[in-house]
Design an enzyme around this catalytic site. Structure first.
Site, short mmCIF file in Angstrom:
data_model
loop_
_atom_site.label_atom_id
_atom_site.label_comp_id
_atom_site.label_asym_id
_atom_site.label_seq_id
_atom_site.Cartn_x
_atom_site.Cartn_y
_atom_site.Cartn_z
N GLU A 145 0.82 -1.21 0.00
CA GLU A 145 0.00 0.00 0.00
C GLU A 145 0.86 1.27 0.00
O GLU A 145 0.68 2.16 -0.82
CB GLU A 145 -0.89 -0.02 1.24
CG GLU A 145 -1.77 1.22 1.40
CD GLU A 145 -2.50 1.23 2.72
OE1 GLU A 145 -3.49 1.97 2.83
OE2 GLU A 145 -2.08 0.52 3.66
N HIS A 146 1.79 1.35 0.93
CA HIS A 146 2.69 2.51 1.05
C HIS A 146 4.13 2.05 0.88
O HIS A 146 4.55 1.08 1.51
CB HIS A 146 2.60 3.17 2.43
CG HIS A 146 1.23 3.54 2.87
ND1 HIS A 146 0.51 2.81 3.81
CD2 HIS A 146 0.44 4.57 2.52
CE1 HIS A 146 -0.65 3.39 4.01
NE2 HIS A 146 -0.74 4.46 3.24
#
Length: 436
Positions: free
Chosen positions: A318-319
């Site tokens: 995600e990040h």
């Protein structure tokens, strides 16, 4: 082969836990589908100890709640929402309508049309996640969605005033103090008091993410946004203390939040691990961060940056923070991620809270096929066609007749035949009257 300095728990434990989540969510959705408001109220009482006369806040209630929020908090909410709005508007401005003429009098086009309504889920539970209101509601309004219904849970039986203020200032048309699967179910399926929406947006825990997955098809969803993830790519130039702090910044989201370091320096990997173990006992959120790091934390040593980028892509995290000498290399080297954070001057927490990019991002490998929430998620790109030149229509009719019969679609062919005969020199041998 990369060297693992720290492994996560075996995946079998995670798989079993997910199977339990799937069954529990299915039961709640079926109950809400069958019993509407009664089921929603039962689950709200069970999980949140919350059962007001109405889950929807009236306008005067919203005004009273917002009036209790300190001015500095309101100012900060307005500041952050302006950052989100500015970036979202730039995205919307980049999406132009299209119309071209492919043949004389044949015009093809597309338009970007906002969905008629959206349900915005703003997580709460233990923490008041005001930022999710900015990301889901502001973005929907920039896209032009006319009706946004927003839900957020109470926190330990109390109204999360700052979150309500953020939802209101973002432009929510209705605000419900309701959380969890029951909130998502009410928005998607509708009840006696909640109008169903055509689309759901917003992050949440494993249960909310699973509810969105099961409801997809009955309603649209933005993406699968479950427990948050962070992956840090670091070379020998990175500050191990900063790396450790940033890993723990996301681990505190919940005990199921993965935090992964991919580094080209074994020495840095060991140093980061020492910092994490030193910092964890003093964290106020250690009851979430500690099991997240214990069960889902990883440290991987790569043989050079190219391998580090390949490993990072394999996670489709995600990040992704890139703490290297030349972080912008990742823009060319990587493709599977929700959002990149380039260099020590930024961090995932900026993206979560203040910088303006959207923090609703793909998790659990979904970054392999989708990006995060943006104005385009609230838009339907719909096409139209127009033919005003009779000669072009006749030509298309002739080709359509032949092409359709190759596929044995006689009805389609006849639609083309009619126009070829009416506007050109075609005939209708299948028509008993013998004329167009």
């Amino acid at each position: 082969m990369p060297l693992h300095l720290k492994f996560p728990v075996p995946s079998g434990h995670v798989t079993a836990a997910r199977a339990d989540v799937t069954e529990r969510v299915r039961a709640i959705l079926d109950d809400v589908r069958a019993h509407g408001d009664d089921a929603v109220r039962r689950y709200s009482e069970k999980f949140d100890d919350w059962s007001p006369d109405s889950f929807r806040l009236a306008p005067d209630e919203i005004r009273r709640i917002v009036s209790r929020v300190p001015d500095t908090v309101l100012d900060d909410i307005r500041f952050v929402q302006q950052q989100v709005r500015t970036f979202a508007q730039a995205q919307r401005d980049a999406l132009g309508d299209v119309e071209i003429e492919t043949l004389p009098g044949v015009r093809l086009g597309h338009r970007h049309v906002p969905v008629s309504g959206a349900g915005a889920y703003v997580p709460g539970g233990r923490y008041p996640l005001t930022a999710s209101a900015h990301m889901t509601i502001v973005t929907a309004k920039v896209a032009g969605v006319p009706q946004v219904a927003a839900c957020t849970p109470p926190i330990r039986g109390e109204i999360p005033a700052a979150t309500v203020a953020a939802m209101h200032l973002a432009g929510a048309d209705e605000i419900h103090l309701l959380g969890g699967v029951q909130a998502v179910a009410a928005l998607a399926l509708g009840t006696e008091t909640v109008e169903p929406v055509p689309m759901l947006a917003g992050p949440g825990n494993a249960y909310v993410a699973e509810a969105k997955r099961q409801l997809f098809g009955e309603v649209g969803i933005d993406l699968f946004a479950g427990p948050t993830e962070i992956l840090v790519i670091a070379d020998e130039n990175a500050d191990p203390f900063v790396v450790a702090v940033d890993l723990l910044s996301q681990a505190e989201h919940g005990p199921d939040s993965p935090a992964v370091l991919v580094t080209t320096s074994e020495a840095l990997g060991h140093e980061v691990a020492r910092h994490v173990e030193r910092l964890l006992p003093g964290m106020p959120t250690r009851d979430f961060a500690a099991p997240a790091w214990r069960d889902h934390g990883e440290i991987v040593v790569a043989d050079g940056l190219d391998e580090a980028f390949r490993i990072a892509d394999s996670y489709a995290s995600e990040h992704v923070e890139v703490l290297t000498e030349n972080p912008r290399q990742a823009l060319e080297k990587m493709r599977d991620y929700g959002a990149l954070f380039l260099g020590e001057g930024t961090c995932v927490s900026y993206g979560d809270k203040v910088i303006g990019t959207n923090h609703v991002l793909p998790t659990r490998g979904a970054a392999r096929y989708t990006g995060g929430l943006w104005v385009g998620k609230y838009l339907k790109t719909v096409t139209y066609q127009e033919v005003t030149d009779t000669a072009s229509s006749a030509l298309l009719g002739e080709v359509c007749g032949r092409a359709a019969r190759v596929e044995l679609f006689e009805g389609h062919a006849r639609s083309g035949d009619v126009r070829a005969a009416k506007y050109g020199k075609g005939t209708l041998p299948w028509n008993e009257e013998g004329a167009a």
